[in-house]
Write a protein that holds these residues in place. Sequence first.
Motif, PDB file in Angstrom:
ATOM      1  N   GLN A 161     -34.352 -33.342 -10.215  1.00 34.63           N
ATOM      2  CA  GLN A 161     -33.589 -32.127  -9.934  1.00 34.63           C
ATOM      3  C   GLN A 161     -34.486 -31.068  -9.302  1.00 34.63           C
ATOM      4  O   GLN A 161     -34.063 -30.325  -8.412  1.00 34.63           O
ATOM      5  CB  GLN A 161     -32.958 -31.579 -11.212  1.00 34.63           C
ATOM      6  N   ASP A 162     -35.750 -31.015  -9.732  1.00 33.01           N
ATOM      7  CA  ASP A 162     -36.703 -30.093  -9.105  1.00 33.01           C
ATOM      8  C   ASP A 162     -36.838 -30.378  -7.613  1.00 33.01           C
ATOM      9  O   ASP A 162     -36.900 -29.453  -6.792  1.00 33.01           O
ATOM     10  CB  ASP A 162     -38.081 -30.229  -9.761  1.00 33.01           C
ATOM     11  N   LEU A 163     -36.889 -31.664  -7.250  1.00 32.12           N
ATOM     12  CA  LEU A 163     -37.011 -32.031  -5.837  1.00 32.12           C
ATOM     13  C   LEU A 163     -35.792 -31.568  -5.039  1.00 32.12           C
ATOM     14  O   LEU A 163     -35.914 -31.076  -3.914  1.00 32.12           O
ATOM     15  CB  LEU A 163     -37.184 -33.546  -5.711  1.00 32.12           C
ATOM     16  N   ALA A 164     -34.596 -31.735  -5.628  1.00 36.13           N
ATOM     17  CA  ALA A 164     -33.378 -31.300  -4.942  1.00 36.13           C
ATOM     18  C   ALA A 164     -33.349 -29.779  -4.799  1.00 36.13           C
ATOM     19  O   ALA A 164     -32.968 -29.245  -3.750  1.00 36.13           O
ATOM     20  CB  ALA A 164     -32.150 -31.781  -5.709  1.00 36.13           C
ATOM     21  N   ASP A 165     -33.761 -29.071  -5.850  1.00 31.22           N
ATOM     22  CA  ASP A 165     -33.739 -27.607  -5.808  1.00 31.22           C
ATOM     23  C   ASP A 165     -34.694 -27.072  -4.748  1.00 31.22           C
ATOM     24  O   ASP A 165     -34.341 -26.163  -3.986  1.00 31.22           O
ATOM     25  CB  ASP A 165     -34.121 -27.042  -7.180  1.00 31.22           C
ATOM     26  N   ILE A 166     -35.898 -27.629  -4.681  1.00 32.89           N
ATOM     27  CA  ILE A 166     -36.860 -27.108  -3.699  1.00 32.89           C
ATOM     28  C   ILE A 166     -36.443 -27.506  -2.289  1.00 32.89           C
ATOM     29  O   ILE A 166     -36.712 -26.786  -1.319  1.00 32.89           O
ATOM     30  CB  ILE A 166     -38.296 -27.565  -4.037  1.00 32.89           C
ATOM     31  N   ALA A 167     -35.747 -28.645  -2.141  1.00 30.86           N
ATOM     32  CA  ALA A 167     -35.215 -29.020  -0.823  1.00 30.86           C
ATOM     33  C   ALA A 167     -34.180 -27.998  -0.361  1.00 30.86           C
ATOM     34  O   ALA A 167     -34.137 -27.624   0.822  1.00 30.86           O
ATOM     35  CB  ALA A 167     -34.589 -30.417  -0.887  1.00 30.86           C
ATOM     36  N   MET A 168     -33.342 -27.529  -1.274  1.00 34.16           N
ATOM     37  CA  MET A 168     -32.367 -26.496  -0.933  1.00 34.16           C
ATOM     38  C   MET A 168     -33.060 -25.185  -0.567  1.00 34.16           C
ATOM     39  O   MET A 168     -32.662 -24.485   0.378  1.00 34.16           O
ATOM     40  CB  MET A 168     -31.404 -26.271  -2.107  1.00 34.16           C
ATOM     41  N   VAL A 169     -34.135 -24.856  -1.281  1.00 30.66           N
ATOM     42  CA  VAL A 169     -34.881 -23.627  -0.982  1.00 30.66           C
ATOM     43  C   VAL A 169     -35.483 -23.708   0.416  1.00 30.66           C
ATOM     44  O   VAL A 169     -35.451 -22.734   1.183  1.00 30.66           O
ATOM     45  CB  VAL A 169     -35.973 -23.390  -2.042  1.00 30.66           C
ATOM     46  N   ILE A 173     -31.470 -15.999  -6.839  1.00 31.77           N
ATOM     47  CA  ILE A 173     -32.430 -16.964  -6.326  1.00 31.77           C
ATOM     48  C   ILE A 173     -33.709 -17.011  -7.166  1.00 31.77           C
ATOM     49  O   ILE A 173     -34.280 -18.081  -7.380  1.00 31.77           O
ATOM     50  CB  ILE A 173     -32.764 -16.676  -4.836  1.00 31.77           C
ATOM     51  N   LEU A 174     -34.170 -15.867  -7.670  1.00 30.45           N
ATOM     52  CA  LEU A 174     -35.382 -15.883  -8.490  1.00 30.45           C
ATOM     53  C   LEU A 174     -35.152 -16.657  -9.785  1.00 30.45           C
ATOM     54  O   LEU A 174     -36.042 -17.386 -10.254  1.00 30.45           O
ATOM     55  CB  LEU A 174     -35.839 -14.457  -8.798  1.00 30.45           C
ATOM     56  N   LEU A 175     -33.973 -16.523 -10.359  1.00 29.33           N
ATOM     57  CA  LEU A 175     -33.633 -17.281 -11.563  1.00 29.33           C
ATOM     58  C   LEU A 175     -33.590 -18.774 -11.255  1.00 29.33           C
ATOM     59  O   LEU A 175     -34.093 -19.602 -12.031  1.00 29.33           O
ATOM     60  CB  LEU A 175     -32.292 -16.813 -12.115  1.00 29.33           C
ATOM     61  N   LYS A 176     -33.014 -19.128 -10.121  1.00 36.51           N
ATOM     62  CA  LYS A 176     -32.923 -20.534  -9.727  1.00 36.51           C
ATOM     63  C   LYS A 176     -34.304 -21.119  -9.451  1.00 36.51           C
ATOM     64  O   LYS A 176     -34.599 -22.260  -9.817  1.00 36.51           O
ATOM     65  CB  LYS A 176     -32.028 -20.674  -8.496  1.00 36.51           C
ATOM     66  N   LEU A 177     -35.163 -20.339  -8.810  1.00 32.16           N
ATOM     67  CA  LEU A 177     -36.534 -20.792  -8.585  1.00 32.16           C
ATOM     68  C   LEU A 177     -37.257 -20.983  -9.916  1.00 32.16           C
ATOM     69  O   LEU A 177     -38.025 -21.936 -10.091  1.00 32.16           O
ATOM     70  CB  LEU A 177     -37.289 -19.779  -7.725  1.00 32.16           C
ATOM     71  N   GLY A 178     -36.999 -20.094 -10.865  1.00 31.40           N
ATOM     72  CA  GLY A 178     -37.669 -20.162 -12.159  1.00 31.40           C
ATOM     73  C   GLY A 178     -37.324 -21.401 -12.968  1.00 31.40           C
ATOM     74  O   GLY A 178     -38.074 -21.786 -13.871  1.00 31.40           O
ATOM     75  N   ARG A 179     -36.187 -22.032 -12.662  1.00 29.30           N
ATOM     76  CA  ARG A 179     -35.796 -23.245 -13.389  1.00 29.30           C
ATOM     77  C   ARG A 179     -36.576 -24.475 -12.922  1.00 29.30           C
ATOM     78  O   ARG A 179     -36.591 -25.499 -13.598  1.00 29.30           O
ATOM     79  CB  ARG A 179     -34.297 -23.507 -13.212  1.00 29.30           C
ATOM     80  N   ILE A 180     -37.180 -24.391 -11.739  1.00 27.00           N
ATOM     81  CA  ILE A 180     -37.957 -25.525 -11.228  1.00 27.00           C
ATOM     82  C   ILE A 180     -39.225 -25.657 -12.059  1.00 27.00           C
ATOM     83  O   ILE A 180     -39.981 -24.694 -12.223  1.00 27.00           O
ATOM     84  CB  ILE A 180     -38.300 -25.328  -9.740  1.00 27.00           C
ATOM     85  N   GLY A 181     -39.465 -26.852 -12.592  1.00 25.89           N
ATOM     86  CA  GLY A 181     -40.583 -27.053 -13.496  1.00 25.89           C
ATOM     87  C   GLY A 181     -41.869 -27.443 -12.797  1.00 25.89           C
ATOM     88  O   GLY A 181     -41.982 -27.433 -11.568  1.00 25.89           O
ATOM     89  N   ASP A 182     -42.855 -27.841 -13.611  1.00 26.66           N
ATOM     90  CA  ASP A 182     -44.172 -28.217 -13.111  1.00 26.66           C
ATOM     91  C   ASP A 182     -44.422 -29.716 -13.189  1.00 26.66           C
ATOM     92  O   ASP A 182     -45.552 -30.157 -12.978  1.00 26.66           O
ATOM     93  CB  ASP A 182     -45.259 -27.490 -13.913  1.00 26.66           C
ATOM     94  N   ALA A 183     -43.378 -30.498 -13.509  1.00 25.42           N
ATOM     95  CA  ALA A 183     -43.572 -31.944 -13.632  1.00 25.42           C
ATOM     96  C   ALA A 183     -44.031 -32.553 -12.317  1.00 25.42           C
ATOM     97  O   ALA A 183     -44.797 -33.511 -12.299  1.00 25.42           O
ATOM     98  CB  ALA A 183     -42.279 -32.620 -14.108  1.00 25.42           C
ATOM     99  N   GLU A 184     -43.535 -32.012 -11.196  1.00 21.17           N
ATOM    100  CA  GLU A 184     -43.985 -32.466  -9.880  1.00 21.17           C
ATOM    101  C   GLU A 184     -44.750 -31.306  -9.256  1.00 21.17           C
ATOM    102  O   GLU A 184     -44.196 -30.258  -8.965  1.00 21.17           O
ATOM    103  CB  GLU A 184     -42.771 -32.852  -9.022  1.00 21.17           C
ATOM    104  N   LYS A 185     -46.056 -31.490  -9.071  1.00 24.37           N
ATOM    105  CA  LYS A 185     -46.967 -30.408  -8.701  1.00 24.37           C
ATOM    106  C   LYS A 185     -46.572 -29.746  -7.386  1.00 24.37           C
ATOM    107  O   LYS A 185     -46.604 -28.511  -7.277  1.00 24.37           O
ATOM    108  CB  LYS A 185     -48.388 -30.967  -8.606  1.00 24.37           C
ATOM    109  N   VAL A 186     -46.216 -30.514  -6.374  1.00 24.87           N
ATOM    110  CA  VAL A 186     -45.894 -29.939  -5.071  1.00 24.87           C
ATOM    111  C   VAL A 186     -44.646 -29.060  -5.166  1.00 24.87           C
ATOM    112  O   VAL A 186     -44.613 -27.939  -4.625  1.00 24.87           O
ATOM    113  CB  VAL A 186     -45.711 -31.045  -4.012  1.00 24.87           C
TER     114      VAL A 186
END
Length: 379
Positions: free
Chosen positions: A282-290, A305-318
């Motif tokens: 889900q992090d990958l999909a969210d950052i693709a949308m960003v 948008i800041l709240l949505k960015l904040g939900r992206i975790g650190d499991a995938e470093k990039v």
Amino acid sequence: MVTETRRDGKGQKKKNFGHTLAGLAIGVVLWPVFLPYLFIHEPVIDFANILKIIVATVVSGGLALIIHEIGHAIAGILSGMTFMNMSIGPIVVVRSDGKSRVIVQKPALGYLGRAMLRFPGALTAEQMEARLKRYVAGGPVANLIVAVIAIALVYTIFPSGILLTFAVVNLLLGAANLIPTDSKGMMTDGKHLSMLSGRTPGKELVLIGYRLMQEDAEGTDWRQETVAQAEELIRLHPDHPLTPALYASLSPYYIAENPSASEALGRGIAFRERQQTTDPLQDLADIAMVHALYAAGKLGEEPEILLKLGRIGDAEKVAGLFRDAYTAVLDGRPEKLGDCLDQLERVLGRWHSLYLEGRFEKSRILELRQTFSDHPLAG
């Protein structure tokens, strides 16, 4: 148009009960493996022997993981696939541009081990399905074969508690990987086999992922028909666990010329309600949308948008570093942005086990460097 529904509480309980039964079945199988050894050899249970078994278990775990990934690689190569890379913890063996090299890198998506192969030539869906089944099954089958051989040696010519431990660890890894389950975006080999066999939904999503990789593993030079098929699958299966990863893979296809198309495709996939705290897909999909919103000049206009960015975790470093970079853009902090982009370049390096050459990601870094002074709020 048919869509899949999210798992409700009842479905999750049923799933957990099934996994519990599978775990109990593995336990029942293990008892006859090591219990006779205790009666035959009557090992001394003291601190020294317990320490030996603990060390043997840790070492066996590492060896079993290597055997598992080599099993995938051998089965894939025998099925006509081309080796790309293999990860064992932070050690990654890479085959690219006709050369092999070893790099040290944080495991992609949290996998302790991962073998990545692709089909070099076009295949029918039926051919790809049959070959993928052999490739996916190769890992657990390798563990089970090694376990059987080790057990036979223990009870015939080489009685050893350490060798028996090695056998049990391989048996556990092989059997557990055949249980069809997923957690935090990670799917077992059994789950992939279940999808490929049609027992659970998702076969088409698995096949299209390998089709994209077969046509162009390093970029977006895909046939229009393949892209259209991937788009349709995303729309048909918005709630499948693999759909966020498919959207993230497909999104770069539109970014350069029509980022709004990527935005439209990702609605309902990116920024959706999370079923678990850690969800790297889900992090990958969210950052693709960003990426798409920024390229379209709409990042600052996106609600919360800041709240949505904040939900992206650190499991995938990039993904985590891009999250921090875009947050710096929105906050108007150029020094923080520069630091994030420098870190991204170091993490991607010349080659990455998930992003490969990282052409798209490096183009995003370059654009952020070049355009931040022109439009710091990206809209």
